[in-house]
Enzyme design. Structure first.
Site, PDB file in Angstrom:
ATOM      1  N   HIS A  86      -8.467   2.009   8.260  1.00 34.71           N
ATOM      2  CA  HIS A  86      -7.669   2.200   7.047  1.00 34.71           C
ATOM      3  C   HIS A  86      -8.232   3.345   6.233  1.00 34.71           C
ATOM      4  CE1 HIS A  86      -4.727   0.981   4.080  1.00 34.71           C
ATOM      5  NE2 HIS A  86      -5.657   0.920   3.134  1.00 34.71           N
TER       6      HIS A  86
ATOM      7  N   HIS B 230      -7.108   6.468   3.292  1.00 33.19           N
ATOM      8  CA  HIS B 230      -6.251   7.325   2.475  1.00 33.19           C
ATOM      9  C   HIS B 230      -7.081   8.585   2.260  1.00 33.19           C
ATOM     10  CE1 HIS B 230      -3.648   3.893   1.530  1.00 33.19           C
ATOM     11  NE2 HIS B 230      -4.721   3.212   1.231  1.00 33.19           N
TER      12      HIS B 230
ATOM     13  N   ARG C  78      -6.405   3.136 -10.109  1.00 29.45           N
ATOM     14  CA  ARG C  78      -5.184   3.592  -9.453  1.00 29.45           C
ATOM     15  C   ARG C  78      -4.525   4.735 -10.237  1.00 29.45           C
ATOM     16  NH1 ARG C  78       0.232   0.100  -8.163  1.00 29.45           N
ATOM     17  NH2 ARG C  78       0.350   0.264 -10.417  1.00 29.45           N
TER      18      ARG C  78
ATOM     19  N   TYR D 176       1.369   7.688   2.698  1.00 30.41           N
ATOM     20  CA  TYR D 176       2.571   7.503   1.868  1.00 30.41           C
ATOM     21  C   TYR D 176       2.834   8.686   0.946  1.00 30.41           C
ATOM     22  CZ  TYR D 176      -1.051   5.702  -1.322  1.00 30.41           C
ATOM     23  OH  TYR D 176      -2.171   5.545  -2.081  1.00 30.41           O
TER      24      TYR D 176
ATOM     25  N   HIS E 109       3.940  -0.571   2.518  1.00 25.13           N
ATOM     26  CA  HIS E 109       2.797  -0.419   1.611  1.00 25.13           C
ATOM     27  C   HIS E 109       2.231  -1.757   1.185  1.00 25.13           C
ATOM     28  CE1 HIS E 109       0.620   0.005  -2.175  1.00 25.13           C
ATOM     29  NE2 HIS E 109       0.219   1.156  -1.673  1.00 25.13           N
TER      30      HIS E 109
ATOM     31  N   ARG F 255       4.362  -5.479  -3.163  1.00 22.03           N
ATOM     32  CA  ARG F 255       4.644  -4.887  -4.476  1.00 22.03           C
ATOM     33  C   ARG F 255       5.606  -3.710  -4.350  1.00 22.03           C
ATOM     34  NH1 ARG F 255      -0.175  -2.470  -5.679  1.00 22.03           N
ATOM     35  NH2 ARG F 255      -1.275  -3.315  -3.870  1.00 22.03           N
TER      36      ARG F 255
ATOM     37  N   HIS G 200      -7.130  -5.564   3.785  1.00 23.26           N
ATOM     38  CA  HIS G 200      -7.819  -6.311   2.725  1.00 23.26           C
ATOM     39  C   HIS G 200      -7.745  -7.819   2.984  1.00 23.26           C
ATOM     40  CE1 HIS G 200      -8.430  -2.604   0.641  1.00 23.26           C
ATOM     41  NE2 HIS G 200      -7.142  -2.417   0.436  1.00 23.26           N
TER      42      HIS G 200
ATOM     43  N   ASP H 206     -11.068   3.250   3.716  1.00 23.55           N
ATOM     44  CA  ASP H 206     -10.073   3.148   2.651  1.00 23.55           C
ATOM     45  C   ASP H 206     -10.183   4.266   1.615  1.00 23.55           C
ATOM     46  OD1 ASP H 206      -8.170   2.255   0.880  1.00 23.55           O
ATOM     47  OD2 ASP H 206      -9.102   0.351   0.411  1.00 23.55           O
TER      48      ASP H 206
END
Lengths: 457, 457
Positions: free
Chosen positions: A60, A62, A83, A122, A208, A211, A272, A323
């Protein structure tokens, strides 16, 4: 490519302990032969001194979060405030800058001992909405970056439709989130359908999270993955607030929503899975789903400690991911699964060391879709498997005095990324003497991050 | 020794952020002058590129525990089972082997960025009981080892009288524990009184714990420390079972017992302090005691996460220790204080970054008795302070792209021991280019541990 031989002083095959003197022959990037009990390296073989693991997967990533490392510790905060900072970085990236950043980050990953990565992608569209002329140009930038860095990439093209799940249901995308969103699950399906990753990457998909993706759209993701035989990933229950929102709006946990949408199974990886109910654990386990734990990020963001041992007992697989890249170090990631549970449970040896090693290797590769011809996971060092090798030197102060009978625990509990000496991917030497053979990873990181942080935002 | 100048590209002075271009002049091992705003290094100055911290203290060490690194992860277990393995190692050490092991361990510590260490020393006597002809020969072995490795040593001579505290009160020493025990607190006082550490070490004392030292003997330790103006340390509430035993036998928490014995205060350091009541926190805080947290050991042994932030708020100081040496890395230790709390509390920024840096430096030095002439703690880089410097290179992949405005958090949250390039202790260069200048730490560790594990036990 012709044949090439790698001689490993020690190699871990997946059994109880490593074997010594292992000669691995490779052809066209795949393992062609394995001869154990070879005490001295044959001439012309590449010598790998130390302990060699089969390919190590970063389940994972990003890539762009790397820009935030060390920069968000100035005051109090939580996951949601972090975030916001991450969204600011997302807003400044264009395909050219994204390519340069990802190339440097992937080079760091390889130097740190990862041979394969799943990029949970994304950041699709231009700031302000609309599409690039080539709507997959951002994904292509990642593919080029990975190819240049020599890492095996699974591009997980991610559906992201909603800004959040609140008291009044799904919320619209905010301005920074608008870059993430396709207009609908169908528009995403159409775009992904046109995305040809070429031979440099493997395609996968992702939802994603509950949410950002509503139940009907989760089903679209599950259908596409099934029809095209792609692995599918999703963020799951990283924060308690997600669970609350899912129960309030849908009367189900996020895991329950994923299960109802038909996502769970051997091709599914939940990222997670920190805050799970007993029913959630049973659903993930009985479906033989994989759970990608990201313990260094989960500590950095205050997420909590996931039920790793209960998941394994229930039948789930584990893998690891770096991550947010606050830390890029597979050994720290693997041992943190165990050490964080020790902190919570008050006992040692919650996991077998070989379970942690399997999470780094086999089960990570499985999560990224690197499967044997029968559709099952590759055994490490199986004939025909990708020739991906990671060698850890045993002569640093950290490993010095290790026990030869306890080599695997010594490496998993004491090595750091700085102890990786050699990395071979696709039978090609990508790291030698601890340095990427083509890319000065540290210098490129410094240049691109300096450029990024000095742009007008 | 004459004068010597060190030019620091960046140096952290204890304020909000590091200063650039800092020229530190030293004479006879102490800082004589500091000139900031020196953009280029003067000729003949020693150049320290990267971020330099003032001396970094390892507040709690059991040097011989290093032998267990990576060797106790074979199955399930807990703190108490790990302790049995540790006792087996303790049983094999004689003064000669102990000296060799400690010398290699202290060399590893210096290479990893520690400039001072507090050795919590209880391995006093021959196996089977009695005394060595020189009853302090084991302590002297440690002093010689530290002097050779160049680390600043505080030898905490530890009183250890009882084998444990059970339902029927204090238990006799077991065979391995017999090496730790003096016959009585008075015999210990007499032995410690005859112990002259010379100029190579500073003397301190310790009570092992309320499990090993009864209330009356705790008072003897407190009295000796007060009379001789020595720092005093004690293990405190590392495991819940200790609290239960203390309450059952004495009607007090371990902290309450220490307070009643008169131990708490500015010269007192409680090691671990993991399982505290609110009253305990108030006692430690109002007395301005120091708490030495050992987060990597506390994770390894499944101890739990201590109330670091509440202790700081109550008035206590924090420092760090590598304790069992499962990990020797001051940066990992410091950030784990924060990251472990994030895991438990679900929020970020529980501690200010400067509080973590103070724990590594000033407050660690204070815990080890390195005090200014007025008896207070040295400010970092104060005129007259010991010239102890640790430089972290900023060019690794871990630190690459750090923000110059966030240099301290970048280093504390992202550096590892392998990023330490230079260490200066007593104005002498002990580590250059990441390697101890006199000792091959890794090679000596490998040799001595091989010797130790291959003896007949």
């Amino acid at each position: 490519m012709g044949t090439v031989d790698f001689w490993c002083e020690w190699a871990w095959f997946g059994g109880d302990r490593p074997a010594s003197g292992v000669l691995v022959g490779a052809r066209d990037g795949r393992i062609e032969s394995i001869v154990t009990g070879t005490p001295t390296p044959p001439r012309r073989s590449r010598i790998l001194r130390g302990l060699t693991l089969h390919g190590v997967a970063n389940g994972h990533s990003h890539a762009f979060h790397r820009a935030l490392r060390g920069r968000t510790h100035g005051g109090r905060g939580d996951f949601w405030m972090w975030r916001e900072a991450m969204y600011r970085v997302a807003s400044v990236l264009d395909p050219e800058l994204y390519h340069r950043l990802a190339r440097a980050v992937y080079a760091e990953m390889v130097e740190s001992g990862y041979t394969a990565v799943g990029e949970f992608h994304y950041l699709h569209h231009p700031l302000g909405g609309g599409r690039y002329r080539d709507p997959n140009v951002m994904g292509e930038a990642l593919i080029a970056a990975a190819a240049e860095a020599g890492i095996r990439l699974t591009l997980l093209d991610t559906l992201y439709l909603h800004g959040g799940l609140g008291e009044h249901g799904y919320e619209p995308l905010s301005l920074p989130q608008a870059r993430f969103g396709d207009e609908s699950a169908e528009a995403w399906t159409e775009r992904v359908g046109r995305f040809d990753p070429g031979s440099d990457a493997r395609m996968g998909v992702a939802a994603h999270s509950v949410r950002a993706v509503d139940p009907r759209s989760l089903e679209v993701v599950a259908t596409l993955a099934r029809e095209r035989k792609l692995v599918v990933h999703a963020h799951l229950s990283e924060q308690p607030a997600e669970n609350t929102a899912a129960m309030f709006n849908h009367g189900l946990t996020p895991t329950g929503m994923m299960a109802r949408a038909g996502l769970l199974g051997r091709d599914f990886t939940a990222v997670h899975a920190t805050h799970l109910s007993s029913d959630d654990i049973e659903l993930l386990g009985s479906s033989e789903s994989t759970v990608c734990m990201c313990p260094t990020t989960e500590a950095d963001l205050g997420d909590g400690v996931g039920p790793s041992a209960r998941l394994l007992s229930a039948g789930a697989r584990l893998c690891v991911g770096s991550d947010s890249h606050a830390v890029v170090d597979p050994f720290t990631e693997a041992r943190s699964i165990e050490l964080n549970r020790r902190l919570v449970d008050g006992v040692r040896g919650v996991h077998h060391v070989t379970d942690l090693a399997r999470a780094l290797t086999n089960d990570g590769y499985r999560s990224l879709g690197h499967l044997a011809p029968d559709g099952g996971p590759w055994d490490p060092f199986a004939i025909g498997a990708p020739c991906d090798l990671v060698t850890v030197g045993l002569n640093s102060v950290r490993l010095a005095g290790h026990g030869p009978r306890a080599l695997l625990p010594a490496v998993l509990f004491s090595a750091t990324a700085s102890d990786v000496t050699d990395v071979v991917i696709d039978a090609r030497v990508v790291v030698a003497e601890g340095r990427h053979v083509r890319i000065d990873a540290a210098a490129e990181l410094a240049t691109v991050l300096d450029d990024l942080w000095n742009r007008d935002w």
